[in-house]
Design an enzyme around this catalytic site. Sequence first.
Site, PDB file in Angstrom:
ATOM      1  N   TYR A 162       0.823  -1.214   0.000  1.00  0.00           N
ATOM      2  CA  TYR A 162       0.000   0.000   0.000  1.00  0.00           C
ATOM      3  C   TYR A 162       0.856   1.263   0.000  1.00  0.00           C
ATOM      4  CZ  TYR A 162      -4.364  -2.590   0.746  1.00  0.00           C
ATOM      5  OH  TYR A 162      -5.464  -3.411   0.598  1.00  0.00           O
ATOM      6  N   PHE A 192      -6.418   7.569   6.208  1.00  0.00           N
ATOM      7  CA  PHE A 192      -6.966   6.245   6.532  1.00  0.00           C
ATOM      8  C   PHE A 192      -5.885   5.168   6.607  1.00  0.00           C
ATOM      9  CE2 PHE A 192      -7.319   6.695   1.873  1.00  0.00           C
ATOM     10  CZ  PHE A 192      -6.710   5.524   1.431  1.00  0.00           C
ATOM     11  N   ARG A 203     -11.679  -5.887 -11.919  1.00  0.00           N
ATOM     12  CA  ARG A 203     -12.087  -4.638 -11.256  1.00  0.00           C
ATOM     13  C   ARG A 203     -13.599  -4.436 -11.382  1.00  0.00           C
ATOM     14  NH1 ARG A 203      -8.705  -1.550  -7.914  1.00  0.00           N
ATOM     15  NH2 ARG A 203      -9.568   0.350  -8.772  1.00  0.00           N
ATOM     16  N   THR A 256     -14.764   0.866  -4.568  1.00  0.00           N
ATOM     17  CA  THR A 256     -14.173   0.662  -3.234  1.00  0.00           C
ATOM     18  C   THR A 256     -15.217   0.575  -2.120  1.00  0.00           C
ATOM     19  OG1 THR A 256     -12.212   1.883  -3.947  1.00  0.00           O
ATOM     20  CG2 THR A 256     -12.525   1.656  -1.579  1.00  0.00           C
ATOM     21  N   ARG A 301     -18.318  -6.576  -3.948  1.00  0.00           N
ATOM     22  CA  ARG A 301     -18.489  -5.631  -2.831  1.00  0.00           C
ATOM     23  C   ARG A 301     -19.953  -5.220  -2.682  1.00  0.00           C
ATOM     24  NH1 ARG A 301     -13.167  -2.194  -4.578  1.00  0.00           N
ATOM     25  NH2 ARG A 301     -11.640  -3.167  -3.195  1.00  0.00           N
ATOM     26  N   ASN A 322     -13.706  -3.961   2.786  1.00  0.00           N
ATOM     27  CA  ASN A 322     -14.382  -4.169   1.502  1.00  0.00           C
ATOM     28  C   ASN A 322     -13.964  -5.475   0.840  1.00  0.00           C
ATOM     29  OD1 ASN A 322     -11.832  -3.397   0.828  1.00  0.00           O
ATOM     30  ND2 ASN A 322     -12.398  -1.670  -0.453  1.00  0.00           N
ATOM     31  N   HIS A 375      -9.085  -6.847  -2.653  1.00  0.00           N
ATOM     32  CA  HIS A 375      -8.271  -5.890  -3.404  1.00  0.00           C
ATOM     33  C   HIS A 375      -8.007  -6.489  -4.776  1.00  0.00           C
ATOM     34  CE1 HIS A 375      -4.870  -3.320  -4.528  1.00  0.00           C
ATOM     35  NE2 HIS A 375      -4.310  -4.444  -4.949  1.00  0.00           N
TER      36      HIS A 375
HETATM   37  P1  CMP Z   1      -8.017  -1.518  -1.839  1.00  0.00           P
HETATM   38  O1  CMP Z   1      -8.613  -1.754  -3.184  1.00  0.00           O
HETATM   39  O2  CMP Z   1      -7.309  -2.637  -1.179  1.00  0.00           O
HETATM   40  O3  CMP Z   1      -7.020  -0.263  -1.925  1.00  0.00           O
HETATM   41  C1  CMP Z   1      -6.756   0.579  -0.842  1.00  0.00           C
HETATM   42  C2  CMP Z   1      -7.644   0.305   0.330  1.00  0.00           C
HETATM   43  O4  CMP Z   1      -7.712   1.346   1.260  1.00  0.00           O
HETATM   44  C3  CMP Z   1      -9.061   0.119  -0.158  1.00  0.00           C
HETATM   45  O5  CMP Z   1      -9.193  -1.061  -0.846  1.00  0.00           O
HETATM   46  C4  CMP Z   1      -9.822   0.239   1.141  1.00  0.00           C
HETATM   47  O6  CMP Z   1      -9.769  -0.962   1.908  1.00  0.00           O
HETATM   48  C5  CMP Z   1      -8.998   1.313   1.840  1.00  0.00           C
HETATM   49  N1  CMP Z   1      -9.573   2.639   1.655  1.00  0.00           N
HETATM   50  C6  CMP Z   1      -9.607   3.364   0.529  1.00  0.00           C
HETATM   51  N2  CMP Z   1     -10.193   4.548   0.750  1.00  0.00           N
HETATM   52  C7  CMP Z   1     -10.517   4.560   2.045  1.00  0.00           C
HETATM   53  C8  CMP Z   1     -11.138   5.514   2.879  1.00  0.00           C
HETATM   54  N3  CMP Z   1     -11.529   6.696   2.421  1.00  0.00           N
HETATM   55  N4  CMP Z   1     -11.330   5.191   4.169  1.00  0.00           N
HETATM   56  C9  CMP Z   1     -10.923   4.006   4.645  1.00  0.00           C
HETATM   57  N5  CMP Z   1     -10.327   3.050   3.899  1.00  0.00           N
HETATM   58  C10 CMP Z   1     -10.124   3.341   2.613  1.00  0.00           C
END
Ligand code: CMP
Length: 136
Positions: free
Chosen positions: A51, A59, A87, A93, A104, A114, A117
């Site tokens: 990440y 976050f 996707r 998301t 999701r 969620n 990924h």
């Molecule tokens: P992912 O697709 O794994 O990519 C980044 C992750 O950060 C996303 O899924 C969520 O789990 C998390 N995420 C992204 N935006 C937010 C947010 N605004 N608040 C909390 N978690 C977030």
Amino acid sequence: MTVQQTLILLKPDAVERQLIGRILSRFEQKGLKIINLRLFRFTQELARQHYAEHVGKPFYSGLEEYIMSGLVVAAILEGPEAVAVVRRLIGPTNGIEAPPGTIRGDFSLSNQQNLIHASDSTVSAEREINIFFPTI
Ligand code: CMP
């Protein structure tokens, strides 16, 4: 049409809720092939690597805590235009906004928890596949 590989992670909430089979079956149903699979736990170092683009965002600390909170499944999926196809199957998301029929949309009500990924581009897919399935 290009055959691509993409990386998915079934996050701790998916594993804890015993959704591994149901989620993976969506991809198999679509015709994508699972070409590698592993179950493991994230370390802090791995979370920061995977990440990297989110480190420092408001976050991020919650995201790191969540991704390290339980077992995760990583898989490589392969098929025609796999990056975009996967996707679309997982949906946006935020589970609250994700439409019914997406993973999701059908199983999540959260922006963070969620379930899954998936790589967002072929460049990310190559980077992420190398993180979770390094070739020696
Ligand atoms: P992912 O697709 O794994 O990519 C980044 C992750 O950060 C996303 O899924 C969520 O789990 C998390 N995420 C992204 N935006 C937010 C947010 N605004 N608040 C909390 N978690 C977030």
